[in-house]
Design an enzyme around this catalytic site. Structure first.
Site, PDB file in Angstrom:
ATOM      1  N   PHE A  93       0.803  -1.238   0.000  1.00 59.08           N
ATOM      2  CA  PHE A  93       0.000   0.000   0.000  1.00 59.08           C
ATOM      3  C   PHE A  93       0.828   1.277   0.000  1.00 59.08           C
ATOM      4  CE2 PHE A  93      -1.635  -0.512   4.744  1.00 59.08           C
ATOM      5  CZ  PHE A  93      -0.362  -0.326   5.232  1.00 59.08           C
ATOM      6  N   GLU A  94       0.164   2.384  -0.209  1.00 61.00           N
ATOM      7  CA  GLU A  94       0.801   3.707  -0.392  1.00 61.00           C
ATOM      8  C   GLU A  94       1.754   3.679  -1.598  1.00 61.00           C
ATOM      9  OE1 GLU A  94       0.724   6.341   2.361  1.00 61.00           O
ATOM     10  OE2 GLU A  94      -0.620   5.181   3.611  1.00 61.00           O
ATOM     11  N   GLY A  95       1.329   3.001  -2.646  1.00 63.74           N
ATOM     12  CA  GLY A  95       2.169   2.846  -3.826  1.00 63.74           C
ATOM     13  C   GLY A  95       3.022   1.609  -3.645  1.00 63.74           C
TER      14      GLY A  95
END
Lengths: 588, 261
Positions: free
Chosen positions: A399-401
């Site tokens: 997550f978060e890229g």
């Protein structure tokens, strides 16, 4: 204070006083860390099991308690009831919530990607309406970017917004997926395309007609956190809830992710310290063949490597926090566009934020994996804490890229800065080619960190050399050659890691004297091994883009730059392990 | 009401004690904290002030420069003012010398009531506050778990063997806190940021007119001859076999090996 340009570390050398390190923590910083740790251990950790079961209302209540202490408002200005604690303070809070299991996830999502869009891009009216509640925990926020068919390709979102006939509302339709905190959030930051075209951010209240939630996902890890789809069916969002400008949603989304990434780095380092601590305790208690397993070399080596990577990651996270604080301190908080200026400032360090995200999430995966190994069979059993840590760790690389997306961001942002003339990359690369032909600089291994500084310097040269060749050879096609970009990213990450740990250790040696000797050993261990990884990345990359005599010449240049006397890394690990085991926890 | 709290900075209770080359306790890498019993006293002081809706809480500590961080911690919890008596190199005192210093420093502070931890978790002597009460000539109630204030007097509940004792005493007086008096609050972020701006009075021993020969190791009544760590416990021995047989063997070992019977 002069502002250091984002990404400039690849071509410039700086001094220890130009970086913030944990050695610089103020008394307030220490109190912030201690209060957060005490709160988490006292109020949250005893409930971790119940949190895992997603007991109704539990997280919400804890968030409110955290809010009362000011643990949610670090990034919010004082005039909106926040604490304005700076990025170092905010990182310390994030790092010290890690013993709280799912609470940590809820906290990070709320204070980071949930609250920050309004902090940076909200209008005065939006800030007044939402920020005091978000800072105190009366309101909980959630960030809705991902959709079933668009994850990494965030701008491919299908959620649509259409202005109502009376011009007062946007009518939103679509489904957002994997939304953290969805189950108990009051405020949703939703991205949708106005008329199916203009990507835009909206603030959507929980009680908006047409907003509903799908079921909780059954996840591999962070089971206690709420992760649900957010469904928008003719949801009527008032026009004054548009966040930022119509068609500029990507500016909001990507800037917020920068901060989210650096915060995630802090959380991963905190979690890694916790995993190391329980691993040491277990290794001391567990006896086999009549001795604690902490006596055995292979276990000690694991503990030494875990501590070393944490030390390096911590050096990077706080260096980054210091960069952000420096650039943000130059902004007049009372000006109307202070938030946008801040976002712009943070964007300057997009490369560093991505580096931190990738490095720290991979440190945590390494550390929790070894923690399970140290626990042996018990590590596989749910009764023991590392089983959960191992599962909880895995999402951080996604997550978060994803780490892959972040690996693409690092070299492409750097190259863009080079093209725009913000960083003289081309000149630096050309100079390296020239330098290699000249005689090699002698390494003074007698000086403290003499070897390490030389390794950092030469790693930069090697990276510039192979990056230069790849850019020259592939030109515009480089963007399509992801394996090459990945290698470049890995070299850049290693260089930032090596340099951060060397600068920090230099400061520590000057201030702490003998006590910093183990830090110096960790710096040596890490730099020596990372340097060899950079060399091997160079060789692989060059072999992919060049051939024949040119390739041979380039490889011999790399070889010349990579010449290094052998280091007794096993000896270093033994000394590091002694200290880590004696301390019983990460204590540097 | 002016409330004075006597606070000692101690090692974090999780610290592993080690000795340096000179046989002294090694402070490198040690975390220092507010003595947990003093923390109860600070919390009670803050609650008294909150109940009354007025007042001032002053925290006084005697120790080296680093003790300031613990005073700041109390200020972050909500205390109003700090007083640090910097022993500046003359640390080797005992309860006698510390009480002299505290009593002298209290001359500089206004108070209606004094609170302190009943003992410090490091040396555990539980003497300083009672000695200070004697030097000031005011009443003392030690090891209290409850405190109620009325006009000019206090009713304190203290722990005794098999029960509690309830004591009424005229103010000013000294009370020492036992666990249970008041669970300390967490300092808020706002409190932490304000702590640095709160007033801190500093005195050297000379400022208080104390003769160096009467404090530190020279003035101490207790001389530390030697410090040593507890000898590590040796592993036990498990005697296997049928109960009757094993019991016999144990008796034999107790006689021949351990030589205790």
């Amino acid at each position: 204070m002069s502002i250091i340009k984002g990404g400039s570390f690849i071509i410039e050398n700086i001094t220890p006083d130009q970086v913030f390190t944990p050695e610089d923590f103020t008394e307030e910083h220490r109190m912030i860390a201690k209060t957060t740790a005490d709160f988490t251990e006292g109020e949250v950790a005893p409930l971790v099991e119940e949190l895992e079961q997603q007991k109704e209302g539990l997280i919400r209540g804890l968030m409110q308690k955290a809010g009362e202490l000011g643990l949610l408002g670090a990034d919010v200005a004082e005039k909106y009831d926040g604490g304005e604690l700076g990025k170092v303070g905010s990182s310390l809070i994030t790092e010290n919530t890690v013993k709280g299991g799912a609470f940590t996830v809820a906290h990070a999502a709320h204070t980071g990607i949930g609250t920050l869009p309004i902090v940076f891009f909200g209008t005065e009216a939006q800030k007044q309406k939402y920020l005091p509640g978000l800072a105190t925990g009366e309101l909980i926020a959630s960030y809705c970017l991902t959709e079933p068919s668009s994850g990494s390709d965030a701008l491919g979102a299908k959620t649509k917004a259409v202005l109502s006939a009376d011009g007062k509302y946007y009518i939103l339709n679509g489904t957002k997926q994997f939304i953290t905190n969805a189950g108990f959030a009051d405020v949703f930051i939703v991205y949708a395309k106005v008329d199916g075209e203009h990507f835009t951010a909206f603030i959507v209240d929980r009680d908006t007609p047409g907003l509903s939630l799908g079921p909780e996902e059954k996840k591999m890890g962070i089971k206690g956190s709420s992760t649900r789809p957010v469904i928008l069916e003719d949801a009527r969002v008032p026009v004054e809830n548009v966040l930022g400008e119509i068609g500029k949603g990507h500016v909001v989304a990507f800037n917020i992710l920068n901060i989210g990434r650096y915060k995630l780095g802090a959380a991963c380092i905190g979690s890694s310290k916790y995993a190391l601590e329980v691993s040491i305790q277990y290794a001391l208690e567990r006896k086999q063949f009549g001795r604690p397993i902490a006596d055995f070399g292979m276990i000690r080596s694991k503990l030494a490597k875990m501590a070393t990577r944490i030390y390096v990651g911590e050096s990077m996270v706080y260096r980054n926090a210091g960069l952000l604080d420096d650039i943000l301190s130059g902004i007049d908080q009372s000006s109307a566009d202070a938030g946008r200026q801040a976002a712009k400032g943070i964007e300057e360090y997009a490369i560093e934020c991505s580096i931190n995200k990738v490095f720290a999430s991979e440190v945590l995966d390494f550390v929790t994996d070894e923690a399970v190994q140290i626990y042996g069979g018990y590590g596989f059993i749910q009764e023991y804490p590392v089983e959960r840590m191992y599962r909880d760790s895995r999402i951080n690389r996604i997550f978060e890229g994803t780490n892959e997306i972040n690996r693409l961001i690092i070299p492409s942002t750097l190259l863009r800065k080079g093209m725009k003339g913000e960083l003289p990359l081309l000149a630096a690369a050309q100079k390296v080619m020239g330098d290699v032909l000249a005689a090699a600089q002698p390494v003074d291994e007698g000086l403290p960190l003499g070897l390490e500084k030389s390794l950092v310097d030469r790693a930069k040269k090697i990276a510039l050399l192979f990056a230069g060749v790849a850019a020259q050879k592939l030109g515009n096609k480089l963007a399509e050659e992801q394996e090459i970009l990945g290698n470049l990213a890995d070299a850049i990450i290693e260089i930032f890691a090596m340099e951060s740990v060397v600068l920090r250790t230099e400061k520590a040696l000057a201030r702490e004297g003998d006590r910093a000797q183990v830090k110096a050993k960790m710096a040596r261990l890490y730099c020596y091994e990372a340097f060899q990884r950079v060399e091997s990345l160079a060789r692989e990359t060059l072999a992919a883009v060049e051939q024949g005599d040119t390739l041979r010449t380039q490889l011999s240049a790399v070889k010349k730059l990579a010449r290094v006397n052998p280091v007794n890394t096993i000896g270093l690990q033994r000394d590091i392990a002694d200290r880590v085991i004696a301390d019983g926890r990460y204590n540097f | 009401m002016k409330i004075l709290v006597l606070m000692k900075q101690t090692f974090d209770t999780e610290t592993k004690i080690s000795l340096d080359a000179n046989g002294k306790i090694d402070e490198a890498g040690v975390n220092f904290v507010v003595n947990p019993y003093c923390e109860f006293a600070v919390e009670e002081a803050l609650r008294i002030k909150e109940r009354l809706g007025a007042g001032e809480v002053t925290v006084l500590s005697v120790g080296p420069e680093r003790a300031e961080t613990s005073i700041r911690q109390c200020l972050a919890m909500g205390a109003d003012k700090g007083v640090l008596v910097n022993t500046g190199g003359l640390e080797g005192g005992d309860e006698f010398t510390t009480a002299q210093i505290v009593a002298k420093a209290i001359e500089k502070v206004e108070y209606d009531i004094i609170l302190a931890g009943f003992q410090a978790v490091d040396d555990g002597s539980a003497q300083v506050a009672p000695r200070v009460a004697e030097l000031l000539g005011i009443p003392q109630v030690t090891v209290i778990t409850k405190l109620e204030l009325e006009d000019g007097k206090a009713i304190a509940t203290r722990e005794i063997d098999d029960g509690v004792e309830i004591i009424e005493v005229a103010l000013p007086a000294i009370f020492t806190a036992q666990q249970g008096l008041a669970e300390p609050r967490y300092p808020s972020m706002k409190g932490i940021m304000q702590a640095k701006k709160k007033p801190m009075e500093r005195y050297s021993l000379a400022d208080l007119g104390l003769d160096a020969g009467l404090v530190g190791t020279d003035g101490a009544k207790v001389k530390i001859v030697e410090l040593s760590l507890p000898t590590p416990r040796k592993g036990g021995k498990i005697v296997e076999g049928e109960p009757a047989e094993a019991a016999q063997k144990v008796v034999q070992l107790l006689r021949s090996e351990a030589k205790v019977i």
